[in-house]
Design a protein around this motif. Structure first.
Motif, PDB file in Angstrom:
ATOM      1  N   CYS A   5      11.444 -26.081 -31.870  1.00  0.00           N
ATOM      2  CA  CYS A   5      11.983 -27.126 -32.724  1.00  0.00           C
ATOM      3  C   CYS A   5      12.671 -26.472 -33.921  1.00  0.00           C
ATOM      4  O   CYS A   5      12.208 -25.437 -34.424  1.00  0.00           O
ATOM      5  N   ARG A  32      14.295 -39.363 -31.771  1.00  0.00           N
ATOM      6  CA  ARG A  32      13.537 -39.169 -33.002  1.00  0.00           C
ATOM      7  C   ARG A  32      12.904 -40.466 -33.460  1.00  0.00           C
ATOM      8  O   ARG A  32      13.449 -41.548 -33.223  1.00  0.00           O
ATOM      9  N   THR A  62       8.882 -37.320 -36.327  1.00  0.00           N
ATOM     10  CA  THR A  62       8.730 -36.626 -35.056  1.00  0.00           C
ATOM     11  C   THR A  62      10.015 -36.689 -34.247  1.00  0.00           C
ATOM     12  O   THR A  62      10.675 -37.730 -34.186  1.00  0.00           O
ATOM     13  N   VAL A  63      10.334 -35.570 -33.621  1.00  0.00           N
ATOM     14  CA  VAL A  63      11.433 -35.506 -32.670  1.00  0.00           C
ATOM     15  C   VAL A  63      10.847 -35.176 -31.305  1.00  0.00           C
ATOM     16  O   VAL A  63       9.863 -34.435 -31.203  1.00  0.00           O
ATOM     17  N   ASN A  71      11.751 -41.660 -37.017  1.00  0.00           N
ATOM     18  CA  ASN A  71      11.718 -41.300 -38.436  1.00  0.00           C
ATOM     19  C   ASN A  71      10.448 -41.791 -39.126  1.00  0.00           C
ATOM     20  O   ASN A  71      10.010 -41.193 -40.114  1.00  0.00           O
ATOM     21  N   SER A 122      20.913 -40.392 -35.182  1.00  0.00           N
ATOM     22  CA  SER A 122      20.460 -40.425 -33.785  1.00  0.00           C
ATOM     23  C   SER A 122      21.556 -40.213 -32.752  1.00  0.00           C
ATOM     24  O   SER A 122      21.318 -40.455 -31.569  1.00  0.00           O
TER      25      SER A 122
END
Length: 115
Positions: free
Chosen positions: A95, A71, A77-78, A73, A55
């Motif tokens: 992305c 993000r 998803t970001v 985890n 991160s």
């Protein structure tokens, strides 16, 4: 099969905000860095923000202080939180991840900043 699916783009007025999301699947998301690139009309694709597996984040100078990459985890998803948007932020946002030397891209989501 690695898949990256972006969402959240749209039309916003200058000074407004948007949040982009990218849902990843087909690999161990938490192990790899994620990035947001953008491509404006007639310009080359550029790296906007990147977040490592732990991160830590970095940004292109033009978005520093306005954009935040993060993000989740647990959700694979970001996100890209975009504040104080300017017309020059208008672009297709992609992305991206790199897994063992192979690049993977989402389909892109259009962001248009205009009054």
């Amino acid at each position: 099969q690695v898949q990256l699916v972006e969402s959240g783009g749209g039309l916003v007025q200058p000074g407004g905000s948007l949040i982009l999301s990218c849902l990843a699947s087909g690999y161990i998301f938490s192990n790899f860095r994620m990035a947001w690139y953008r491509q404006a009309p007639g310009k080359q694709r550029e790296l906007a923000a990147v977040i490592s597996w732990d991160s830590s984040a970095s940004y292109v100078d033009s978005v520093k202080g306005r954009f935040t990459i993060s993000r989740d985890n647990a959700k694979n998803t970001v996100y890209l939180q975009m504040n104080s948007l300017k017309p020059e932020d208008t672009a297709v946002y992609y992305c991206n991840t790199n897994i063992l030397g192979s690049e993977y891209w989402g389909q892109g989501t259009q962001v248009t900043v205009s009054s």
